[in-house]
Design a protein around this motif. Structure first.
Motif, PDB file in Angstrom:
ATOM      1  N   ILE A 145      -8.061  -2.851  -4.858  1.00 25.18           N
ATOM      2  CA  ILE A 145      -7.453  -1.853  -3.972  1.00 25.18           C
ATOM      3  C   ILE A 145      -7.093  -2.494  -2.637  1.00 25.18           C
ATOM      4  O   ILE A 145      -5.985  -2.303  -2.113  1.00 25.18           O
ATOM      5  N   LEU A 146      -8.014  -3.274  -2.089  1.00 26.34           N
ATOM      6  CA  LEU A 146      -7.738  -3.956  -0.816  1.00 26.34           C
ATOM      7  C   LEU A 146      -6.591  -4.952  -0.957  1.00 26.34           C
ATOM      8  O   LEU A 146      -5.782  -5.120  -0.040  1.00 26.34           O
ATOM      9  N   LEU A 147      -6.510  -5.612  -2.102  1.00 26.20           N
ATOM     10  CA  LEU A 147      -5.413  -6.542  -2.354  1.00 26.20           C
ATOM     11  C   LEU A 147      -4.081  -5.801  -2.357  1.00 26.20           C
ATOM     12  O   LEU A 147      -3.115  -6.254  -1.725  1.00 26.20           O
ATOM     13  N   GLN A 148      -4.036  -4.672  -3.037  1.00 26.11           N
ATOM     14  CA  GLN A 148      -2.805  -3.870  -3.056  1.00 26.11           C
ATOM     15  C   GLN A 148      -2.404  -3.466  -1.637  1.00 26.11           C
ATOM     16  O   GLN A 148      -1.245  -3.572  -1.258  1.00 26.11           O
ATOM     17  N   PHE A 149      -3.376  -3.033  -0.849  1.00 20.01           N
ATOM     18  CA  PHE A 149      -3.100  -2.641   0.529  1.00 20.01           C
ATOM     19  C   PHE A 149      -2.673  -3.838   1.375  1.00 20.01           C
ATOM     20  O   PHE A 149      -1.845  -3.707   2.279  1.00 20.01           O
ATOM     21  N   SER A 150      -3.231  -5.022   1.107  1.00 19.23           N
ATOM     22  CA  SER A 150      -2.895  -6.199   1.910  1.00 19.23           C
ATOM     23  C   SER A 150      -1.422  -6.583   1.766  1.00 19.23           C
ATOM     24  O   SER A 150      -0.854  -7.218   2.640  1.00 19.23           O
ATOM     25  N   TYR A 151      -0.809  -6.188   0.653  1.00 20.22           N
ATOM     26  CA  TYR A 151       0.617  -6.423   0.468  1.00 20.22           C
ATOM     27  C   TYR A 151       1.457  -5.341   1.152  1.00 20.22           C
ATOM     28  O   TYR A 151       2.683  -5.365   1.069  1.00 20.22           O
ATOM     29  N   GLY A 152       0.761  -4.381   1.795  1.00 19.65           N
ATOM     30  CA  GLY A 152       1.473  -3.286   2.452  1.00 19.65           C
ATOM     31  C   GLY A 152       1.958  -2.250   1.468  1.00 19.65           C
ATOM     32  O   GLY A 152       2.787  -1.401   1.800  1.00 19.65           O
ATOM     33  N   LYS A 153       1.457  -2.297   0.233  1.00 15.71           N
ATOM     34  CA  LYS A 153       1.886  -1.361  -0.808  1.00 15.71           C
ATOM     35  C   LYS A 153       0.859  -0.247  -0.968  1.00 15.71           C
ATOM     36  O   LYS A 153      -0.336  -0.448  -0.777  1.00 15.71           O
ATOM     37  N   GLY A 154       1.348   0.908  -1.353  1.00 12.48           N
ATOM     38  CA  GLY A 154       0.469   2.037  -1.606  1.00 12.48           C
ATOM     39  C   GLY A 154      -0.287   1.867  -2.917  1.00 12.48           C
ATOM     40  O   GLY A 154       0.057   1.030  -3.752  1.00 12.48           O
ATOM     41  N   LEU A 155      -1.326   2.674  -3.081  1.00 10.34           N
ATOM     42  CA  LEU A 155      -2.136   2.648  -4.296  1.00 10.34           C
ATOM     43  C   LEU A 155      -1.743   3.820  -5.177  1.00 10.34           C
ATOM     44  O   LEU A 155      -2.001   4.975  -4.833  1.00 10.34           O
ATOM     45  N   PRO A 156      -1.105   3.545  -6.333  1.00  9.47           N
ATOM     46  CA  PRO A 156      -0.735   4.646  -7.222  1.00  9.47           C
ATOM     47  C   PRO A 156      -1.977   5.240  -7.885  1.00  9.47           C
ATOM     48  O   PRO A 156      -2.826   4.513  -8.386  1.00  9.47           O
ATOM     49  N   LEU A 157      -2.074   6.565  -7.834  1.00  8.82           N
ATOM     50  CA  LEU A 157      -3.220   7.257  -8.433  1.00  8.82           C
ATOM     51  C   LEU A 157      -2.790   7.886  -9.751  1.00  8.82           C
ATOM     52  O   LEU A 157      -2.324   9.024  -9.798  1.00  8.82           O
ATOM     53  N   TYR A 158      -2.886   7.112 -10.807  1.00  6.92           N
ATOM     54  CA  TYR A 158      -2.610   7.578 -12.174  1.00  6.92           C
ATOM     55  C   TYR A 158      -1.182   8.091 -12.362  1.00  6.92           C
ATOM     56  O   TYR A 158      -0.924   8.902 -13.230  1.00  6.92           O
TER      57      TYR A 158
END
Length: 166
Positions: free
Chosen positions: A108-121
């Motif tokens: 999750i932190l990796l996804q955020f570090s790219y400035g991208k949102g976290l898709p929830l299902y």
């Protein structure tokens, strides 16, 4: 089939949660490897989405497993691990749970570090709280890969005298 653990075996729910998590770990690992090896096209986007979704499901099942573990005691240990360190089995379980938590959290932190949102299902998305940060992304990528490897090593060296190791 019983809902509570007995002196001889784990409960059916515990066994089910164990094997669901084992399958999810293998699927998530495979999707992660495929995502890294695919070119940056639609197929990579699809496998990354599937990887994130399976990782979130793994996190959900981990929470369920922790709740179930708090409500259902495991069978008593048959013998101390290695004969001289009775707490070693418990320590391994805590490390395994910690790694099962750390891998999706670092993802999750990796996804955020790219400035991208976290898709929830595929239903919603949590916006990234940070903008792209190359150094943070590099560190998180390394931490997640090392965490995933450590998880597999811990899972692979678990007790084999009575499965599942929960």
């Amino acid at each position: 089939m019983h809902l509570k653990s007995t002196a001889q075996s784990y409960s059916a729910v515990t066994k089910l949660l164990h094997w669901v998590m084992a399958v999810l770990v293998v699927v998530c690992w495979t999707l992660g490897v495929l995502t890294d090896d695919l070119p940056k096209v639609v197929s990579r986007t699809v496998t990354l989405f599937a990887h994130i979704t399976v990782g979130l499901i793994l996190l959900d099942v981990l929470v369920l497993r922790a709740i179930w573990r708090a409500m259902s005691s495991p069978p008593p240990a048959e013998r101390p691990v290695f004969g001289i360190w009775p707490g070693m089995g418990r320590l391994m379980h805590y490390l395994l749970y910690a790694m099962l938590l750390m891998v999706p959290v670092t993802g999750i932190l990796l996804q955020f570090s790219y400035g991208k949102g976290l898709p929830l299902y595929g239903v919603a998305e949590i916006s990234s709280p940070v903008e792209f940060n190359a150094m943070f992304a590099s560190v998180m990528m390394r931490v997640q890969v090392l965490s995933a490897h450590a998880l597999l090593v811990l899972a692979h060296t678990g007790r084999r005298d009575r499965l599942p190791a929960v």
